[in-house]
Design a protein around this motif. Structure first.
Motif, mmCIF file in Angstrom:
data_model
loop_
_atom_site.group_PDB
_atom_site.id
_atom_site.type_symbol
_atom_site.label_atom_id
_atom_site.label_comp_id
_atom_site.label_asym_id
_atom_site.label_seq_id
_atom_site.Cartn_x
_atom_site.Cartn_y
_atom_site.Cartn_z
ATOM 1 N N GLY A 163 0.827 -1.198 0.000
ATOM 2 C CA GLY A 163 0.000 0.000 0.000
ATOM 3 C C GLY A 163 0.861 1.247 0.000
ATOM 4 N N GLU A 164 0.206 2.392 0.058
ATOM 5 C CA GLU A 164 0.913 3.670 0.061
ATOM 6 C C GLU A 164 1.323 4.068 1.479
ATOM 7 O OE1 GLU A 164 1.912 5.334 -2.431
ATOM 8 O OE2 GLU A 164 0.716 4.651 -4.145
ATOM 9 N N LYS A 165 2.305 4.956 1.562
ATOM 10 C CA LYS A 165 2.758 5.449 2.867
ATOM 11 C C LYS A 165 1.671 6.272 3.550
ATOM 12 C CE LYS A 165 6.586 7.888 5.091
ATOM 13 N NZ LYS A 165 7.889 8.571 4.887
ATOM 14 N N GLU A 166 0.928 7.024 2.765
ATOM 15 C CA GLU A 166 -0.139 7.878 3.309
ATOM 16 C C GLU A 166 -1.298 7.029 3.803
ATOM 17 O OE1 GLU A 166 -3.312 11.235 1.685
ATOM 18 O OE2 GLU A 166 -1.492 10.822 0.537
ATOM 19 N N PRO A 167 -1.674 7.137 5.064
ATOM 20 C CA PRO A 167 -2.750 6.287 5.605
ATOM 21 C C PRO A 167 -4.106 6.603 4.984
ATOM 22 C CG PRO A 167 -2.104 7.971 7.203
ATOM 23 C CD PRO A 167 -1.108 8.045 6.089
ATOM 24 N N GLY A 168 -4.885 5.551 4.753
ATOM 25 C CA GLY A 168 -6.240 5.710 4.245
ATOM 26 C C GLY A 168 -6.346 5.939 2.760
ATOM 27 N N TYR A 169 -5.202 5.944 2.052
ATOM 28 C CA TYR A 169 -5.186 6.280 0.623
ATOM 29 C C TYR A 169 -4.872 5.036 -0.210
ATOM 30 C CZ TYR A 169 -3.309 8.222 -3.762
ATOM 31 O OH TYR A 169 -3.053 8.502 -5.079
ATOM 32 N N VAL A 170 -5.701 4.768 -1.221
ATOM 33 C CA VAL A 170 -5.452 3.677 -2.159
ATOM 34 C C VAL A 170 -5.190 4.291 -3.526
ATOM 35 C CG1 VAL A 170 -6.357 1.613 -3.263
ATOM 36 C CG2 VAL A 170 -6.912 2.080 -0.871
ATOM 37 N N SER A 171 -3.974 4.154 -4.013
ATOM 38 C CA SER A 171 -3.586 4.770 -5.287
ATOM 39 C C SER A 171 -3.978 3.895 -6.467
ATOM 40 C CB SER A 171 -2.072 4.998 -5.308
ATOM 41 O OG SER A 171 -1.391 3.749 -5.276
ATOM 42 N N GLU A 172 -3.901 4.486 -7.647
ATOM 43 C CA GLU A 172 -4.199 3.736 -8.867
ATOM 44 C C GLU A 172 -3.189 2.623 -9.069
ATOM 45 O OE1 GLU A 172 -3.841 2.328 -12.828
ATOM 46 O OE2 GLU A 172 -2.338 3.664 -11.911
ATOM 47 N N LYS A 173 -1.922 2.875 -8.736
ATOM 48 C CA LYS A 173 -0.919 1.813 -8.935
ATOM 49 C C LYS A 173 -1.126 0.667 -7.942
ATOM 50 C CE LYS A 173 3.133 3.830 -6.493
ATOM 51 N NZ LYS A 173 2.758 5.213 -6.184
ATOM 52 N N ALA A 174 -1.604 0.965 -6.743
ATOM 53 C CA ALA A 174 -1.914 -0.104 -5.786
ATOM 54 C C ALA A 174 -3.077 -0.950 -6.300
ATOM 55 C CB ALA A 174 -2.239 0.487 -4.423
ATOM 56 N N GLU A 175 -4.084 -0.303 -6.862
ATOM 57 C CA GLU A 175 -5.218 -1.035 -7.426
ATOM 58 C C GLU A 175 -4.780 -1.892 -8.615
ATOM 59 O OE1 GLU A 175 -7.941 2.109 -8.288
ATOM 60 O OE2 GLU A 175 -8.902 2.012 -6.305
ATOM 61 N N ARG A 176 -3.811 -1.381 -9.386
ATOM 62 C CA ARG A 176 -3.310 -2.126 -10.538
ATOM 63 C C ARG A 176 -2.615 -3.421 -10.080
ATOM 64 N NH1 ARG A 176 1.057 0.866 -13.983
ATOM 65 N NH2 ARG A 176 0.001 2.608 -12.975
ATOM 66 N N VAL A 177 -1.825 -3.333 -9.039
ATOM 67 C CA VAL A 177 -1.153 -4.520 -8.500
ATOM 68 C C VAL A 177 -2.178 -5.501 -7.942
ATOM 69 C CG1 VAL A 177 0.450 -5.377 -6.751
ATOM 70 C CG2 VAL A 177 0.999 -3.289 -8.009
#
Length: 314
Positions: free
Chosen positions: A148-162
């Protein structure tokens, strides 16, 4: 843009474990294992085995022109990270996503100095009980990659892609919205489990039962809890209990990587574990006597390796 090509560097326990899982679901050639020529020759000659089955990997050297990977996974030991960062250069492009399955809390920062933090997702590998001896890997529990991303509560597009790619390939994963807490939790686990089992020259079963080893493990973990609060990612008693349950689910006969290193007379990642704890303890003026004792004991164990290697050379 969907993930189609994956590159892995490092064929230790995690590289073999996760590489084999991906190889079963990906077209040949879309999964590349990066290694130098000497290693490739050894892998092809002797084979790489996982639970008795020979793995079929597509190997490439760092110099080979093969185009950037959509996903790049670091699965090396920490002492090989600097070389690995240089070796993957031809596999990193503008849209490459990078996951580091290394232990500790610093590999993402180190990799980002060369390739930028925008390409990196924070990641931990957990729940596996793989044991690698020579070219043979055995395991009962494959575990998973949490990212996941370092920023809490945030789901990025690249995380969704993985996540979509891992769903497609039946790859065990968890997309975590609080990755820094997870990263510190895994660090706490490694500090306790890896070092204690190595010092006791035992296995997971030794720390799953009440006794001196389990007491030492938990005491070392509690020192990390105290530091996590100072660093801004506070771990709680509930977090400790969560990770103890993770340990409790592992095969009693399995061993963490540091115990396998000690058994094979290889230098371990002690600097990454108690070494980091000791540094942070000094930074925040927090006493860490258990980790100091573990660090000293493992250093004493490794001090004999030079004499051993000298005798072998003779």
């Amino acid at each position: 843009m969907e993930i189609k090509t994956v590159s892995i560097i490092g064929l230790g326990a995690l590289g073999v474990l996760f590489g084999r899982q991906l190889a079963k679901k990906m077209p040949e050639g879309d999964l590349r294992v990066i290694a130098d020529r000497k290693r490739i020759e050894r892998y092809e000659r002797d084979g790489v085995y996982c639970n008795g089955d020979r793995c079929s990997f597509h190997y490439v050297t760092p110099e080979e022109e093969c185009g950037p990977a959509d996903l790049l996974i670091f699965a090396v030991k920490f002492n090989g990270l600097a070389d690995a960062v240089q070796a993957v250069k031809k596999h990193v492009g503008p849209n490459t996503i990078i996951l580091s399955a290394l232990n500790g809390i610093s590999s993402e920062e180190i990799i980002s100095r060369t390739y930028g933090m925008d390409k990196i997702l924070y990641c931990v590998a957990q729940g596996m009980d793989a044991v690698k001896t020579g070219n043979q890997l055995t395991y009962d529990h494959i575990g998973m990659l949490c990212f996941g991303e370092k920023e809490p509560g945030y789901v990025s597009e690249k995380a969704e892609r993985v996540a979509r790619f891992f769903e497609k390939t039946d790859f065990p994963y968890e997309l975590d919205k609080h990755m820094m807490k997870r990263l510190w939790g895994k660090f706490m686990l490694n500090v306790g489990v890896n070092q204690t089992v190595a010092v006791f020259k035992s296995n997971f079963g030794e720390i799953q039962k009440e006794g001196p080893a389990r007491e030492m493990m938990i005491a070392a973990m509690r020192e990390v809890m105290a530091l996590s609060e100072k660093e801004g990612f506070p771990l709680t008693e509930a977090d400790l209990q969560y990770w103890l349950k993770v340990v409790g689910a592992l095969s009693p006969d399995g061993k963490p990587s540091m115990a396998q290193d000690v058994e094979a007379k290889r230098y371990s990642e002690v600097g990454l574990f108690s070494g980091t704890v000791i540094e942070l303890g000094k930074k925040h003026n927090v006493p860490v006597p258990v980790n100091e004792a573990l660090y000293q004991r493992i250093q004493e164990m490794e001090s004999g390796y030079e004499n051993l290697n000298s005798k072998v050379a003779e």
